[in-house]
Design a protein around this motif. Structure first.
Motif, short mmCIF file in Angstrom:
data_model
loop_
_atom_site.label_atom_id
_atom_site.label_comp_id
_atom_site.label_asym_id
_atom_site.label_seq_id
_atom_site.Cartn_x
_atom_site.Cartn_y
_atom_site.Cartn_z
N SER A 81 55.46 27.76 54.51
CA SER A 81 55.83 28.25 55.84
C SER A 81 57.09 29.10 55.71
CB SER A 81 56.11 27.08 56.78
OG SER A 81 57.31 26.43 56.42
N ALA A 86 44.69 23.77 58.29
CA ALA A 86 45.91 23.95 57.50
C ALA A 86 46.58 25.30 57.78
CB ALA A 86 45.58 23.81 56.02
N ASN A 87 45.79 26.37 57.90
CA ASN A 87 46.37 27.68 58.15
C ASN A 87 47.03 27.75 59.52
OD1 ASN A 87 45.68 28.71 55.65
ND2 ASN A 87 43.71 29.49 56.35
N ARG A 114 56.59 18.38 55.75
CA ARG A 114 55.27 17.99 55.25
C ARG A 114 54.63 16.94 56.15
NH1 ARG A 114 54.26 15.41 49.38
NH2 ARG A 114 55.43 13.74 50.36
N ASN A 146 50.96 27.91 49.12
CA ASN A 146 51.20 28.49 50.44
C ASN A 146 52.37 27.76 51.09
OD1 ASN A 146 48.80 30.35 50.84
ND2 ASN A 146 47.80 28.45 50.26
N ILE A 149 50.34 25.86 59.26
CA ILE A 149 51.35 26.69 58.60
C ILE A 149 51.85 27.78 59.54
CG2 ILE A 149 51.63 28.48 56.80
CD1 ILE A 149 52.06 25.76 55.63
N SER A 197 54.22 32.56 50.52
CA SER A 197 53.75 31.85 49.32
C SER A 197 54.84 31.81 48.24
CB SER A 197 52.51 32.53 48.74
OG SER A 197 52.83 33.83 48.28
N TYR A 200 49.59 23.53 49.64
CA TYR A 200 50.57 23.88 50.67
C TYR A 200 51.87 23.19 50.30
CZ TYR A 200 46.62 25.65 53.29
OH TYR A 200 45.52 26.36 53.68
#
Length: 193
Positions: free
Chosen positions: A31, A82-83, A68, A29, A86, A16, A60
């Motif tokens: 990567s 989304a998680n 992206r 958040n 990532i 993050s 994100y």
């Protein structure tokens, strides 16, 4: 929908970033690949993708447009949130993900935590034709060993692993490779956990 935030880096962790813009700190958040690109910078412009849920508004962030775009393609696949996207972008580089999808390499995608055989096949079927060429360079940054351990543990805990299992994996990796970077430690730990 927000497009980007430009401001001062108030806080940066492997999972993050807090960007201060206009007197407001935005928690975003990111990567592991984005972390590598932003590490050491005091000012940044981070591209955003906003997810609005009933209980939260989540941002994100990405260091470049290619990452992206890949993230948005991944979350368009049924069963990939989304998680998970990532997690994929933290475990593998954008090139590795695109290569695995275009060559229909299920094993590479299954190596990511949270991706099973059916989901990997669905990703390949849905995205094989959509994905063009995505290129980016990864940056390797050296930091002291204790910082590597702490940042790696912090990132793994934020990604949902227990502190105990993360500590075991990180310790083993750092014993095997004294010259490891935060990025390489986390990538290896994600494959082992």
């Amino acid at each position: 929908m927000y497009e980007f935030i430009k401001g001062t880096v108030a806080e940066l962790n492997p999972a993050s970033i807090v960007v201060e813009a206009g007197g407001v700190g935005y928690f975003v958040n990111i990567s592991l690949n984005t972390y590598s690109k932003l590490n050491g910078k005091k000012e940044t412009k981070i591209l955003l993708h906003q997810v609005v849920r009933e209980d939260a508004h989540i941002l994100y962030g990405f260091a470049d447009k290619n990452e992206r775009d890949l993230f948005r393609n991944l979350i368009s696949v049924n069963g990939v949130g989304a998680n998970t996207a990532i997690m994929m972008l933290s475990s593998l580089s954008s090139e590795e993900i695109v290569s695995a999808i275009t060559t229909e390499n299920v094993a590479v995608l299954k190596a990511v935590k949270g991706i099973g055989a059916k989901t990997a096949q669905r990703i390949i079927i849905d995205l094989k034709d959509k994905l063009g060429k995505i290129s980016e360079t990864s940056q390797i940054l050296l930091v002291p060993n204790n910082t590597i351990r702490n940042e790696s543990l912090s990132a793994l805990v934020m990604l949902g692993f227990t502190k105990k299992e993360a500590e075991k994996a990180v310790s083993k990796i750092l014993q095997e490779q004294q010259e490891a970077t935060v990025e390489s430690v986390i990538k290896q730990a994600l494959k082992r956990l």
